[in-house]
Structure formats: C-alpha cells, structure tokens
Scaffold this active site. Structure first.
Site, PDB file in Angstrom:
ATOM      1  N   MET A  64      39.052   0.247 -54.883  1.00 21.89           N
ATOM      2  CA  MET A  64      37.788  -0.345 -55.316  1.00 21.89           C
ATOM      3  C   MET A  64      37.900  -0.708 -56.792  1.00 21.89           C
ATOM      4  O   MET A  64      38.323   0.090 -57.614  1.00 21.89           O
ATOM      5  CB  MET A  64      36.647   0.665 -55.119  1.00 21.89           C
ATOM      6  CG  MET A  64      35.280   0.137 -55.493  1.00 21.89           C
ATOM      7  SD  MET A  64      33.994   1.388 -55.279  1.00 21.89           S
ATOM      8  CE  MET A  64      34.020   1.575 -53.505  1.00 21.89           C
ATOM      9  N   ALA A 111      40.487  -2.640 -47.477  1.00 22.35           N
ATOM     10  CA  ALA A 111      40.950  -3.586 -48.486  1.00 22.35           C
ATOM     11  C   ALA A 111      41.561  -2.864 -49.675  1.00 22.35           C
ATOM     12  O   ALA A 111      42.605  -3.265 -50.198  1.00 22.35           O
ATOM     13  CB  ALA A 111      39.797  -4.479 -48.931  1.00 22.35           C
ATOM     14  N   ASP A 112      40.901  -1.798 -50.134  1.00 24.19           N
ATOM     15  CA  ASP A 112      41.446  -1.025 -51.257  1.00 24.19           C
ATOM     16  C   ASP A 112      42.848  -0.525 -50.942  1.00 24.19           C
ATOM     17  O   ASP A 112      43.777  -0.660 -51.748  1.00 24.19           O
ATOM     18  CB  ASP A 112      40.554   0.184 -51.539  1.00 24.19           C
ATOM     19  CG  ASP A 112      39.282  -0.172 -52.274  1.00 24.19           C
ATOM     20  OD1 ASP A 112      39.269  -1.188 -52.986  1.00 24.19           O
ATOM     21  OD2 ASP A 112      38.298   0.571 -52.151  1.00 24.19           O
ATOM     22  N   MET A 113      43.011   0.077 -49.774  1.00 24.29           N
ATOM     23  CA  MET A 113      44.288   0.703 -49.448  1.00 24.29           C
ATOM     24  C   MET A 113      45.359  -0.331 -49.129  1.00 24.29           C
ATOM     25  O   MET A 113      46.545  -0.110 -49.406  1.00 24.29           O
ATOM     26  CB  MET A 113      44.109   1.690 -48.305  1.00 24.29           C
ATOM     27  CG  MET A 113      43.258   2.886 -48.691  1.00 24.29           C
ATOM     28  SD  MET A 113      43.132   4.101 -47.364  1.00 24.29           S
ATOM     29  CE  MET A 113      42.153   5.373 -48.185  1.00 24.29           C
TER      30      MET A 113
END
Length: 436
Positions: A1, A207-209
């Site tokens: 994030m 999405a972050d990972m």
C-alpha cells in the site's frame, strides 16, 4: 500500500527538516562488510543474499513484504522507522498488527528521524553501507525527505534503489494509490465476484503483494547486473502495472475475441464443471475436472451416468450447457458429506478441495508436515506466539532461514550505530536530540 499524502512511514508530516546540532560525522569507513550485525538472522550464512544489506523505508504492506522476501533469502534487512511511532500499522488494530507481524519478521529495527540533521547524517552512513534500499512512500515524498535516489546516490553509487509506487511515470503517477485502486483500475475487480452483484476486491492485499514480488525479482536482477557493471540503479515498481500483468490473458481474450468477461465467481469459463458446490453437511467444496478423463473419472467416483448424456459428452457440450450442468452437479454433490466427496474424488485423481477458512489453514496437515509455517512472537502485547508462513520455495543448495520476531520499535538501533562506528557518547547524544 502506498500512502496518499506526504508522510514518512509513521505518518509524520514531511514538511521542512528541523534544524539540528552539528553533523555526527562519517562513520561508514569503519565498516567494510556488507552485513552490519552478523549472526542476527539464524541460518543466513550460506544463503544466496547473506552478504547483502537492505535498508527498508517501508510501511504497511508493499515495501515491507518486498524486503521480507529478501530477508527470507538471507539478506540483512534494516527497517528504519520514525522514533515517534514507527510503521503506520504498528500496534494499530488487530488486522494492522497482524499485517505488521507477518511482513516484518526476520528484520532489524532502527529508529531515525529523517527530518533532523543528525538523522540525515546517520542515514547517510547507513546508505553508504547498504546494497539495496526499498521504499514505498507516496510519489515525491522520499525526495522531500532528502532520501530520494539522487540524494542517496551521493553516498553510494552502487546502491540498488527500489521504489514501489502506485503507478509508473505517466498520466496517473500523482494519483493517490492503494491496493483497491490498483485492483479496480487493472480489471481484477471486474472479474471477481458474481454477475449482477457489486464488484469486490480480493480478500488479501493482491496488488501490494504482487508489486512486492516484482520488486524483489527486480532487485535480484539489479544485483546480478551490478556484479557485471559495478553500478547501482533505480528501480520503480508500480502497483497498477504489476496488477495489470496478472490480467494478461483476460486482456488478450478481450482483444482477440471482442468480448469483455463478466465476474466469474469461483469458476472459469474454459472448464465445466469447475466451481464450488455444497455438500450434504453444508460445506463448500471446489470440484474441477480439467480433462475428459477426469470428467469421466468424476462421474464414476460419484456413481452417476451424467457423462453418458449427449449434452455433457464433450467439454464443448458441457460449456454450452454449463448452467444445467452446475445444477446437476450441485444436486449430486449434495448427496455426499464433504469428507466423502473429497475422498472419492481425490481417489479418482480429480482436482477437489475443501474451502478452508484461515483457522483450517493454520491447522492444515500438509502445511504442518512440510514445515510451511514458523513461529514468531508478536510485536505488541505480552509476546504471544503465532505461526506465519515461511519462504515457500525449496532449494537443493540452501536451507530456509528460521523466522525471527518482528522488531520492537528501534530494538536494534544502538547495535547498528555501534556497527557503524558510533561511540557511546555519540549514541547517547542522538537519543537526547530525538534523532533516534
């Protein structure tokens, strides 16, 4: 994030740096080895990245997950946090604490006020010793803090500097970015959930990972290139474009067949049957034969002649009659308990799985047998022990490191300063000024 305002990892405003006392001085010449504090990560010796030191200016998920992967491969990761509170999710809420505990294992913890002159001096000494820096500030924040790539380049031309951002440079690069923003823009939300229902995000920080993993891969490639050229580089890894990469085959489908996929629930339009079905004891089970042989084996195992019906004879036939097929398979599965359904289909070589919740996963016999989870003590509270995932891949050439606990705020600050060559008086003065 990535954060959507001008803040450092603790949420501190990034206005002008406070005036401080005289510079602490250059101490990096006293330390030659890349690993500043040897022996802090059990099993790191002999690991692929055992001679790599990583500075993490990370918070929440994207930056910390990237550096955690590098730590799992043996790197010494130094998590730098503001002394006024640290990572934005540190001791924040049950879900925030859980995020922090998982992605910050196997790291050293250091506090540093990057808005102070003394803090900047210490950071320069750290940067001079580091091989990699990972940051996931909002666009422009690292530069305003004086720790952008060009700033750090003055101290270490061989540094691999990895910036995880919302977007690559372009029309969107100044937009605020969070994991759901990337999932929404990328099309992931458009195919997740069920038709005629509101779009939903993935149940984890997809999405972050994803950007974190692309970040770790890119860092490894950059280190390999540095071995050849002796030069560092600046990597930018975006949440949006990384998540779009996961949608590649759907983008190809839309362009090739002039069609836009609807939300697909737990199924997939290429296979039938291929979905979740409810058992006699009201458990949900995924069933997905992916070949004609598996379809026929499934029917045999469940003692049905559905495979003999003309409308279900071939995969093409089953796709054309998928709604009726799902009704028939649903009725069939409802005749068996979940355990019997799974036992029969596994015995027949048909892909099948119970829909585990997180409590089930923690107790999964396969994960326990393969040592996929390892214990840590949580950073908050009274040192409660939990089990979290370890590095999942196996190698014939190296063993995985053992999990270490996420660091308390600033836990290793003094040891790292000592490794950099600071004496007791200098360390005490830095504490007194609030720089650490």
């Amino acid at each position: 994030m990535t954060r959507n305002d001008d803040q450092d990892p603790t949420g501190q405003p990034t206005d002008s740096r406070a005036d401080g006392g005289p510079a602490v001085g250059d101490h990096h010449e006293t330390t030659e080895a890349h690993r500043l504090v040897p022996g802090m990560l059990p099993g790191a010796d002999g690991m692929p990245l055992s001679d790599v030191t990583v500075l993490e200016l990370g918070h929440i998920i994207a930056g910390p997950f990237c550096s955690m992967v590098l730590a799992d491969l043996g790197a010494e990761v130094i998590k730098v946090e503001h002394p006024g509170g640290g990572d934005a999710v540190r001791d924040s809420s049950p879900t925030g604490n859980s995020s922090f505990n998982y992605v910050n294992r196997n790291k050293l913890g250091m506090t540093l006020d990057l808005k102070s002159d003394e803090g900047q001096d210490v950071f320069a000494d750290l940067a001079a010793e580091a091989d990699v820096l990972v940051e996931n500030f909002a666009a422009g924040t690292a530069e305003r803090l004086g720790v952008g790539y060009d700033d750090v380049l003055e101290h270490n031309e061989e540094l691999v500097y990895c910036s995880i951002k919302g977007f690559n440079a372009g029309p969107y690069d100044e937009y605020p970015a969070l994991d759901p923003v990337a999932e929404a823009l990328s099309g992931v939300m458009s195919v997740t959930g069920h038709p005629d229902q509101p779009p939903v995000r993935c149940g984890t920080s997809l999405a972050d990972m994803t950007a974190s993993l692309y970040g770790a891969i890119s860092v490894l490639a950059a280190l390999r290139q540095r071995d050849k050229t002796g030069e560092g580089q600046h990597l930018t890894v975006p949440l949006y474009e990384s998540t779009v990469a996961l949608m590649g085959y759907w983008l190809a489908y839309t362009q090739a067949y002039d069609d836009v996929p609807e939300p697909i629930g737990a199924g997939h339009p290429n296979w039938a049957p291929y979905d979740v079905y409810q058992s006699a004891d009201d458990e949900w089970v995924f069933v997905g034969p992916s070949s004609q042989g598996q379809w026929e084996a499934m029917c045999s195992a469940l003692e049905t002649d559905l495979h003999e019906l003309a409308q279900y004879a071939s995969l093409k036939d089953r796709r054309e009659h998928v709604e009726a097929l799902n009704e028939d398979i649903g009725e069939l599965c409802a005749e068996f308990s979940a355990s019997e359904l799974i036992e029969r289909l596994r015995g027949a070589g048909v892909p099948v799985a119970p829909i585990n919740d997180t409590a089930d996963v923690v107790e999964d016999e396969h994960l326990r047998a393969t040592d996929a989870l390892g214990p840590i003590n949580v950073a908050e509270g009274e040192g409660e022990q939990i089990d979290v995932p370890r590095y999942p891949a196996r190698s014939s050439a190296f063993e995985r490191v053992e999990n270490t606990d996420p660091p308390a705020l600033g836990e290793d600050t003094d040891a790292l300063l000592e490794a950099l060559g600071y004496d007791d008086d200098e360390v005490e003065r830095l504490h007194q000024t609030g720089a650490i």
